[in-house]
Design a protein around this motif. Structure first.
Motif, mmCIF file in Angstrom:
data_model
loop_
_atom_site.group_PDB
_atom_site.id
_atom_site.type_symbol
_atom_site.label_atom_id
_atom_site.label_comp_id
_atom_site.label_asym_id
_atom_site.label_seq_id
_atom_site.Cartn_x
_atom_site.Cartn_y
_atom_site.Cartn_z
ATOM 1 N N VAL A 12 -132.002 -80.979 -23.449
ATOM 2 C CA VAL A 12 -133.426 -81.173 -23.712
ATOM 3 C C VAL A 12 -134.112 -81.682 -22.441
ATOM 4 O O VAL A 12 -133.642 -82.627 -21.813
ATOM 5 C CB VAL A 12 -133.646 -82.180 -24.863
ATOM 6 C CG1 VAL A 12 -135.140 -82.372 -25.127
ATOM 7 C CG2 VAL A 12 -132.924 -81.714 -26.113
ATOM 8 N N VAL A 13 -135.219 -81.018 -22.095
ATOM 9 C CA VAL A 13 -136.011 -81.411 -20.937
ATOM 10 C C VAL A 13 -137.437 -81.639 -21.403
ATOM 11 O O VAL A 13 -137.994 -80.828 -22.146
ATOM 12 C CB VAL A 13 -135.972 -80.318 -19.840
ATOM 13 C CG1 VAL A 13 -136.884 -80.677 -18.684
ATOM 14 C CG2 VAL A 13 -134.548 -80.099 -19.362
ATOM 15 N N ARG A 14 -138.022 -82.740 -20.960
ATOM 16 C CA ARG A 14 -139.391 -83.077 -21.347
ATOM 17 C C ARG A 14 -140.347 -82.643 -20.233
ATOM 18 O O ARG A 14 -140.115 -82.953 -19.064
ATOM 19 C CB ARG A 14 -139.491 -84.582 -21.570
ATOM 20 C CG ARG A 14 -140.809 -85.039 -22.102
ATOM 21 C CD ARG A 14 -140.790 -86.506 -22.399
ATOM 22 N NE ARG A 14 -140.567 -87.261 -21.171
ATOM 23 C CZ ARG A 14 -140.235 -88.542 -21.133
ATOM 24 N NH1 ARG A 14 -140.038 -89.204 -22.235
ATOM 25 N NH2 ARG A 14 -140.079 -89.153 -19.984
ATOM 26 N N ILE A 15 -141.385 -81.902 -20.591
ATOM 27 C CA ILE A 15 -142.410 -81.529 -19.616
ATOM 28 C C ILE A 15 -143.768 -81.993 -20.130
ATOM 29 O O ILE A 15 -143.953 -82.190 -21.332
ATOM 30 C CB ILE A 15 -142.425 -80.001 -19.326
ATOM 31 C CG1 ILE A 15 -142.792 -79.187 -20.566
ATOM 32 C CG2 ILE A 15 -141.097 -79.546 -18.736
ATOM 33 C CD1 ILE A 15 -143.020 -77.697 -20.303
ATOM 34 N N ILE A 27 -136.264 -71.880 -15.095
ATOM 35 C CA ILE A 27 -135.289 -72.777 -14.463
ATOM 36 C C ILE A 27 -134.159 -73.100 -15.436
ATOM 37 O O ILE A 27 -132.978 -73.033 -15.085
ATOM 38 C CB ILE A 27 -135.987 -74.072 -13.983
ATOM 39 C CG1 ILE A 27 -136.967 -73.759 -12.853
ATOM 40 C CG2 ILE A 27 -134.961 -75.116 -13.541
ATOM 41 C CD1 ILE A 27 -137.944 -74.890 -12.559
ATOM 42 N N LEU A 28 -134.501 -73.458 -16.664
ATOM 43 C CA LEU A 28 -133.492 -73.816 -17.658
ATOM 44 C C LEU A 28 -132.572 -72.639 -17.972
ATOM 45 O O LEU A 28 -131.347 -72.782 -17.987
ATOM 46 C CB LEU A 28 -134.154 -74.323 -18.936
ATOM 47 C CG LEU A 28 -134.426 -75.826 -19.018
ATOM 48 C CD1 LEU A 28 -135.329 -76.302 -17.900
ATOM 49 C CD2 LEU A 28 -135.008 -76.194 -20.361
ATOM 50 N N LEU A 29 -133.166 -71.488 -18.228
ATOM 51 C CA LEU A 29 -132.357 -70.317 -18.578
ATOM 52 C C LEU A 29 -131.458 -69.890 -17.418
ATOM 53 O O LEU A 29 -130.288 -69.567 -17.626
ATOM 54 C CB LEU A 29 -133.247 -69.165 -19.031
ATOM 55 C CG LEU A 29 -133.905 -69.364 -20.392
ATOM 56 C CD1 LEU A 29 -134.965 -68.299 -20.637
ATOM 57 C CD2 LEU A 29 -132.875 -69.364 -21.514
ATOM 58 N N PRO A 47 -128.344 -67.659 -23.871
ATOM 59 C CA PRO A 47 -129.103 -68.902 -24.017
ATOM 60 C C PRO A 47 -130.554 -68.602 -24.397
ATOM 61 O O PRO A 47 -131.078 -67.528 -24.073
ATOM 62 C CB PRO A 47 -129.058 -69.529 -22.622
ATOM 63 C CG PRO A 47 -128.060 -68.766 -21.843
ATOM 64 C CD PRO A 47 -127.862 -67.458 -22.500
ATOM 65 N N TYR A 48 -131.178 -69.560 -25.070
ATOM 66 C CA TYR A 48 -132.583 -69.389 -25.446
ATOM 67 C C TYR A 48 -133.252 -70.746 -25.491
ATOM 68 O O TYR A 48 -132.587 -71.788 -25.432
ATOM 69 C CB TYR A 48 -132.703 -68.661 -26.794
ATOM 70 C CG TYR A 48 -132.047 -69.366 -27.957
ATOM 71 C CD1 TYR A 48 -132.777 -70.232 -28.768
ATOM 72 C CD2 TYR A 48 -130.696 -69.163 -28.258
ATOM 73 C CE1 TYR A 48 -132.181 -70.879 -29.840
ATOM 74 C CE2 TYR A 48 -130.096 -69.798 -29.316
ATOM 75 C CZ TYR A 48 -130.843 -70.656 -30.110
ATOM 76 O OH TYR A 48 -130.236 -71.299 -31.167
ATOM 77 N N ILE A 49 -134.574 -70.730 -25.579
ATOM 78 C CA ILE A 49 -135.373 -71.957 -25.555
ATOM 79 C C ILE A 49 -136.068 -72.145 -26.896
ATOM 80 O O ILE A 49 -136.600 -71.198 -27.466
ATOM 81 C CB ILE A 49 -136.464 -71.888 -24.458
ATOM 82 C CG1 ILE A 49 -135.876 -71.604 -23.083
ATOM 83 C CG2 ILE A 49 -137.318 -73.162 -24.459
ATOM 84 C CD1 ILE A 49 -135.235 -72.745 -22.384
ATOM 85 N N LEU A 60 -138.564 -79.109 -24.195
ATOM 86 C CA LEU A 60 -137.947 -77.791 -24.151
ATOM 87 C C LEU A 60 -136.467 -77.970 -24.437
ATOM 88 O O LEU A 60 -135.791 -78.760 -23.770
ATOM 89 C CB LEU A 60 -138.145 -77.137 -22.777
ATOM 90 C CG LEU A 60 -139.579 -76.782 -22.416
ATOM 91 C CD1 LEU A 60 -139.614 -76.107 -21.045
ATOM 92 C CD2 LEU A 60 -140.219 -75.887 -23.461
ATOM 93 N N ARG A 61 -135.978 -77.272 -25.434
ATOM 94 C CA ARG A 61 -134.579 -77.369 -25.849
ATOM 95 C C ARG A 61 -133.861 -76.098 -25.426
ATOM 96 O O ARG A 61 -134.099 -75.037 -25.992
ATOM 97 C CB ARG A 61 -134.489 -77.553 -27.361
ATOM 98 C CG ARG A 61 -135.195 -78.793 -27.837
ATOM 99 C CD ARG A 61 -135.142 -78.955 -29.349
ATOM 100 N NE ARG A 61 -135.889 -80.137 -29.742
ATOM 101 C CZ ARG A 61 -135.453 -81.374 -29.620
ATOM 102 N NH1 ARG A 61 -134.258 -81.607 -29.126
ATOM 103 N NH2 ARG A 61 -136.205 -82.397 -29.993
ATOM 104 N N LEU A 62 -133.017 -76.226 -24.425
ATOM 105 C CA LEU A 62 -132.214 -75.109 -23.948
ATOM 106 C C LEU A 62 -130.978 -75.032 -24.835
ATOM 107 O O LEU A 62 -130.149 -75.937 -24.838
ATOM 108 C CB LEU A 62 -131.802 -75.340 -22.486
ATOM 109 C CG LEU A 62 -130.801 -74.348 -21.914
ATOM 110 C CD1 LEU A 62 -131.389 -72.950 -21.852
ATOM 111 C CD2 LEU A 62 -130.348 -74.807 -20.530
#
Length: 92
Positions: A12-15, A27-29, A47-49, A60-62
């Motif tokens: 999980v990344v917070r933007i 970037i995440l994918l 992978p998906y978001i 954003l949940r990768l």
């Protein structure tokens, strides 16, 4: 069974709301593809978001398939690539 060796995991990344959402997803994918390419070939699951809005931005949940026995290491490697990419962009 082969499927028992793999589980779905997430990083999980917070933007913030003024962040470039598309670039963040890219970037995440890219990080997930780099680290889990072998797993994608075996499982066929890319992978998906997914996202969750909150007061100050977006989580954003990768989501990606990972090997059960290597779960922590794979998540660490993905997070490290994301961090390194962000550090490079910050220093340019």
């Amino acid at each position: 069974s082969r499927d028992a060796a793999y589980i779905l995991d997430e990083v999980v990344v917070r933007i913030t709301y003024n962040s470039d959402w598309e670039k963040a997803e890219e970037i995440l994918l890219n990080a997930a593809y780099e680290v889990t390419g072998d797993i994608i070939k075996v499982t066929g699951m890319k992978p998906y978001i997914r996202s969750t809005l909150y007061d100050y931005g977006v989580y954003l949940r990768l989501r990606f398939k990972t090997r059960v026995k290597d779960r922590a290491e794979i998540a660490y490697n993905i997070e490290k690539i994301i961090f390194e990419f962000l550090e490079i962009r910050k220093s340019v």
